[in-house]
Design an enzyme around this catalytic site. Structure first.
Site, PDB file in Angstrom:
ATOM      1  N   HIS A  36      59.130  86.452  35.961  1.00  0.00           N
ATOM      2  CA  HIS A  36      59.646  85.098  35.281  1.00  0.00           C
ATOM      3  C   HIS A  36      60.816  85.462  34.738  1.00  0.00           C
ATOM      4  O   HIS A  36      60.870  85.531  33.383  1.00  0.00           O
ATOM      5  CB  HIS A  36      58.356  84.449  34.692  1.00  0.00           C
ATOM      6  N   HIS A  93      64.704  84.780  39.015  1.00  0.00           N
ATOM      7  CA  HIS A  93      63.680  83.913  39.498  1.00  0.00           C
ATOM      8  C   HIS A  93      64.273  82.380  39.329  1.00  0.00           C
ATOM      9  O   HIS A  93      64.129  81.681  40.325  1.00  0.00           O
ATOM     10  CB  HIS A  93      62.452  83.952  38.967  1.00  0.00           C
TER      11      HIS A  93
END
Length: 500
Positions: free
Chosen positions: A217, A221
């Site tokens: 994350h 991403h």
């Protein structure tokens, strides 16, 4: 009197530098400033771009960080110690009085100010205060690299787009470069009269607030999801139906959908009694935080301050609606609604509500599209997300917490996690998306997912075979050792008898 509440920092034996206390990006809550009014230039020189919130506005209660407990509209206390076992940081509140030596008649009116930093920026500042050297990226790249990055942007609509390579070519600024390019390509900067300085500052701050330490994350991403969202919005059904507002909303939601993600999931925040879990009542905790963080940056940079207040608030609300749809715990809710629309064939993209729902589904697909990428890309994403799961599991074990599902590296592998995710989450969603948009891209995604699932299955079988061989070899070695020991003993006994 003016009171400033600063983020806590680690114990120091020297005073806190002023440039850190007033660094760019702090959030300021002001009881007398206008939400959409132009900031006082004298304030900007001191506050360097802080947001001003009306203290009576309930949205001011949102805090773009992980370490402050709000007690009222005008103050906060540090969070209970122990609610962040994975951070190992002593959270305390510094109370600093600003401008106490200033008696200039030209100084701004005294006001109560609450200055906060995002969690990510707090970590940066605390490292700086502790004397830890900070790696500053080189923003001036070799012309060959920038040329290659521009060449890749020419193929930004390709499903084989390698976001890892693009991020390297842009020296870690893939999210900024990609989002800026797409906004310009659609003509949204000119259409919405966006100030380029504000836009660039907004994108820089968005990228900064993604945690680069997260294996999955992170800003890469976010850039990958933004690129996928662009591919979906280029599909014929959407391309001829979406308005400029829809496209702007879709790109911004994709770029900010995981903003300030802490690298742990919602169950972890709940069982550690995290402030955010309490604030959002254990419901879509991370997604609410991502949305409020995005709204904070929009207001902080004044990106839409030139629009009527009602339009700005509507945009913030719609942005939240898209980001909240990425909550994986609500997957069946959205999927059932999508399936019902398709069964009844009643989706009408001329309706704003239906277009918005399709944007929600597109963002959901973009968020979990990694299994649908070519194997070389999909495998990297699978390894990264599993690494993040296992890191959380290690933290839970260290602090004697119940280990979350899929987070125990002793009982899970990358392959079985991915096969389960594809079977129960990705395949049902993308099958329905293919029903809605039966195009070459949809079939390509389903094809890649089938091949990737088979590849993980093959790797699982190989690993099982290797493990079985290793166990057999260990068993044979153990048996041989036992036999040898028994033989030696049997030989020694007769010798002893002969001596006797």
């Amino acid at each position: 009197m003016e009171v400033c509440y600063q983020l806590p920092v680690l114990p120091l034996d020297r005073p806190v530098p002023k440039h850190v206390l007033s660094r760019r990006g702090a959030i300021s809550f002001s009881s007398s400033s206008s939400l959409f009014g132009a900031p006082d230039p004298r304030q900007l020189s001191q506050r360097r771009g802080a947001i001003s919130y009306d203290s009576s506005d309930q949205t001011a209660l949102y805090i773009r960080m992980l370490d402050v407990r709000v007690r009222s509209q005008v103050g906060f206390e540090p969070e209970r110690r122990g609610s962040h076992p994975y951070l190992c940081i002593d959270f305390r509140t510094l109370h600093t009085r600003l401008g106490c030596g200033s008696t200039s008649a030209s100084s701004a009116p005294e006001r109560r100010v609450h200055r906060l930093l995002s969690f990510q920026r707090y970590l940066h500042s605390s490292r700086l205060l502790r004397g830890v050297p900070q790696q500053i990226p080189l923003h001036i790249l070799d012309e060959d690299y920038t040329g290659q990055a521009r060449c890749m942007l020419g193929k930004v609509g390709s499903w084989n787009f390698d976001i890892f390579l693009f991020d390297r070519l842009t020296n870690g600024n893939g999210l900024i470069t990609l989002t800026s390019h797409l906004l310009n390509q659609y003509g949204l900067v000119e259409l919405f009269q966006l100030d380029m300085v504000k836009l660039w500052r907004f994108l820089v701050m968005v990228q900064e607030d993604y945690h680069s330490d997260n294996p999955y994350h992170n800003a890469v991403h976010a850039a990958d999801v933004t690129q996928a969202m662009y591919c979906y919005m280029q599909e014929p059904k959407l391309a001829k139906s979406l308005t400029s507002y829809d496209i702007l909303l879709g790109l911004l939601a994709a770029a900010t959908h995981d903003l300030d993600h802490p690298g742990v999931n919602q169950p972890f925040l709940i069982k550690t009694d995290h402030y955010l879990a309490s604030l959002y009542r254990n419901t879509s905790v991370l997604e609410n935080h991502h949305w409020k963080s995005a709204v904070g940056l929009v207001r902080e940079t004044g990106l839409f301050s030139h629009l009527p207040p009602e339009d700005s608030l509507n945009l913030e609300r719609d942005l939240g609606s898209l980001i909240l749809a990425t909550d994986i715990s609500r997957q069946n809710e959205y999927l059932s609604r999508f399936r019902l629309h398709l069964d009844q064939d009643n989706l009408c993209l001329s309706k704003a509500s239906h277009r918005h729902f399709i944007l929600q589904m597109a963002l959901k697909c973009a968020d979990i599209c990694n299994p649908c990428r070519p194997w070389e890309l999909s495998k990297q994403w699978s390894e990264k997300v599993t690494q993040e799961f296992f890191q959380q599991g290690d933290i839970e074990k260290k602090h004697k917490l119940l280990v979350s599902p899929l987070c125990d590296r002793g009982t899970n592998t990358v392959g079985n996690i991915q096969i389960g995710f594809m079977t129960y989450v990705a395949e049902p969603l993308f099958a329905e998306w293919a029903r809605f948009s039966d195009t070459r891209l949809s079939q390509t995604m389903l094809g890649h997912m089938g091949l990737n699932k088979a590849s993980w299955g093959g790797l699982q079988q190989e690993q099982s075979f290797v493990c079985e061989e290793a166990e057999d070899a260990a068993a044979r070695r153990g048996a041989n050792t036992a036999t040898t020991a028994a033989g030696t003993s049997s030989k020694e006994i007769p010798q002893g008898n002969r001596k006797s």
